[in-house]
Design a protein around this motif. Structure first.
Motif, short mmCIF file in Angstrom:
data_model
loop_
_atom_site.label_atom_id
_atom_site.label_comp_id
_atom_site.label_asym_id
_atom_site.label_seq_id
_atom_site.Cartn_x
_atom_site.Cartn_y
_atom_site.Cartn_z
N ARG A 214 -41.44 24.22 -0.25
CA ARG A 214 -41.82 23.66 -1.55
C ARG A 214 -42.83 24.57 -2.25
N LEU A 215 -43.80 25.07 -1.49
CA LEU A 215 -44.78 25.98 -2.08
C LEU A 215 -44.13 27.28 -2.54
N LEU A 216 -43.13 27.74 -1.79
CA LEU A 216 -42.39 28.93 -2.23
C LEU A 216 -41.64 28.64 -3.52
N ALA A 217 -41.13 27.41 -3.65
CA ALA A 217 -40.47 27.02 -4.90
C ALA A 217 -41.45 27.04 -6.06
N VAL A 218 -42.68 26.58 -5.82
CA VAL A 218 -43.71 26.63 -6.85
C VAL A 218 -43.91 28.07 -7.31
N ARG A 219 -43.99 28.99 -6.35
CA ARG A 219 -44.19 30.40 -6.68
C ARG A 219 -43.03 30.94 -7.51
N LYS A 220 -41.80 30.64 -7.10
CA LYS A 220 -40.64 31.14 -7.81
C LYS A 220 -40.56 30.57 -9.22
N LEU A 221 -40.87 29.30 -9.35
CA LEU A 221 -40.85 28.67 -10.68
C LEU A 221 -41.91 29.30 -11.58
N ALA A 222 -43.11 29.49 -11.03
CA ALA A 222 -44.19 30.09 -11.81
C ALA A 222 -43.84 31.52 -12.22
N GLU A 223 -43.27 32.28 -11.31
CA GLU A 223 -42.89 33.66 -11.62
C GLU A 223 -41.81 33.72 -12.69
N ALA A 224 -41.00 32.66 -12.79
CA ALA A 224 -39.96 32.60 -13.81
C ALA A 224 -40.50 32.10 -15.15
N GLY A 225 -41.81 31.81 -15.21
CA GLY A 225 -42.43 31.42 -16.46
C GLY A 225 -42.52 29.93 -16.70
N LEU A 226 -42.20 29.10 -15.70
CA LEU A 226 -42.29 27.66 -15.89
C LEU A 226 -43.70 27.15 -15.63
N PRO A 227 -44.19 26.24 -16.46
CA PRO A 227 -45.41 25.52 -16.10
C PRO A 227 -45.10 24.65 -14.88
N VAL A 228 -45.87 24.83 -13.80
CA VAL A 228 -45.60 24.10 -12.56
C VAL A 228 -46.82 23.25 -12.21
N TYR A 229 -46.58 21.98 -12.05
CA TYR A 229 -47.61 21.01 -11.71
C TYR A 229 -47.38 20.60 -10.26
N VAL A 230 -48.38 20.75 -9.40
CA VAL A 230 -48.25 20.33 -8.01
C VAL A 230 -48.84 18.93 -7.86
N SER A 231 -48.01 18.01 -7.41
CA SER A 231 -48.42 16.62 -7.24
C SER A 231 -48.74 16.39 -5.76
#
Length: 357
Positions: A214-231
């Motif tokens: 899940r944390l790797l997904a956060v990284r990939k999403l952020a690198e793709a330019g998405l605002p990522v909120y961790v709940s």
């Protein structure tokens, strides 16, 4: 110590008593001998029923929820999170909020077509649509059914704002759609991570992806330019609350835009399921956990009141809040959540509105 054997989340599968279910139905004497005749019961398999709703956008007027509409491609959730506040909804189908919620699922394959029709209605007012508000839109059955992706495709085509909440790294599969939407200010994703301890995570959320995935997904999403909120939700007293600071730090390291948390909520049938789960997996601290939960919830298992239900009250809630704020400030994650644009919307292709473009 947490037990590591967790094939499903709930330890019970009792029927709900809220919806006039057939509690007095006679089973027949033959059921008493069935297991003896057939041997051990078969393993619990996931069953999916196709649902045919007439509409797909659900409206919400709760004053403490930051959206007014959502789309749920599925009912029930195979992740099996014991704390899931959506479990009681299965009672409306004469099914148990326990194991039935995790194994007897409903899919809505017509979701995209229904959404297209609703977005094309004259006078439709645009505001962000939330995915993942009742059950996880990227739970395991999405791999085959791909209903969530079909919904995102419609929203991308219409340039409609979208928020997604999930605890699955499967969301990165749809980066080809979400990345361009994010660049136009149309998409944001919240990834739920409740524990960094894989044993605890497997017990609390037995069929959700490993926390590191899940944390790797956060990284990939952020690198793709998405605002990522961790709940970091829910925080379970005496089980996961000790990880709050570490979770905030890991969220920042992965590139999250912001973080948030909610103390565990136990509405309706969730409370007895959670108590039975505690007795099975954390018997040595079950009493302490429930004592802290009730302290946060005004002396009850659950507080249903707006605003306080999301925050909790009392000394333990105040302590959690102070700890979380300090950690978020330390890592620069205490800013406001990103707003999304609603001015780029265009009706679906082929809709009546196109005639007047």
């Amino acid at each position: 110590m947490a037990k590591t054997r967790a094939v499903r989340g709930a330890t019970l599968n009792a029927e709900s008593r809220r919806c006039n279910l057939p509690h007095t139905q006679a089973d027949g004497d033959w059921l008493d001998a069935r297991e003896a005749l057939d041997g051990a019961p078969p393993p619990l398999r996931t069953m999916v029923t196709v649902e045919h709703p007439k509409t797909i956008i659900s409206r919400n007027r709760s004053p403490d929820v930051p959206f007014d509409r959502s789309v749920n491609p599925y009912r029930g959730c195979e992740h099996g999170c014991i704390y899931c506040f959506a479990r009681p909804s299965h009672a409306f189908h004469d099914l148990s909020p326990g194991l039935d919620f995790e194994s007897r699922l409903f899919a809505k394959p017509a979701a995209a077509a229904l959404l297209r029709a609703e977005l094309a209605k004259p006078g439709y007012q645009v505001a962000p649509i939330a995915l993942g508000t009742n059950t996880d839109p990227y739970q395991p059955i999405e791999r085959e059914w791909r209903i969530t992706r079909s919904v995102v495709e419609v929203l991308a085509e219409c340039r409609h704002p979208l928020t997604i909440t999930t605890k699955s790294d499967r969301v990165v599969r749809d980066l080809d759609l979400l990345g361009p939407m994010a660049r136009d200010g149309l998409a944001a994703v919240a990834v739920s991570v409740t524990s960094l301890d894989p044993k605890v995570a497997m017990t609390v959320e037995p069929r959700a992806p490993h926390p590191e995935r899940r944390l790797l997904a956060v990284r990939k999403l952020a690198e793709a330019g998405l605002p990522v909120y961790v709940s970091i939700s829910p925080v379970i007293p005496a089980i996961t609350d000790g990880e709050m600071e570490a979770l905030v730090a890991r969220a920042a390291e992965a590139g999250a835009t912001a973080v948030g948390y909610i103390p565990v909520r136990l509405p309706w049938e969730v409370a007895p399921l959670f108590r039975a789960w505690l007795d099975e997996h954390f018997p040595e601290r079950a009493g302490k956990v429930m004592s802290m939960v009730q302290s946060i919830r005004g002396g009850r298992d659950n507080d249903p009141n707006f605003f306080t239900r999301m925050q909790g009250s009392g000394p333990w809630a105040d302590l959690f809040r102070a700890r979380f704020r300090l950690a978020a400030r330390k890592h620069g994650l205490d800013g406001a959540r990103i707003g999304l644009r609603s001015d780029l919307f265009r009706p679906p292709r082929g809709s009546q509105g196109e005639l007047f473009d």
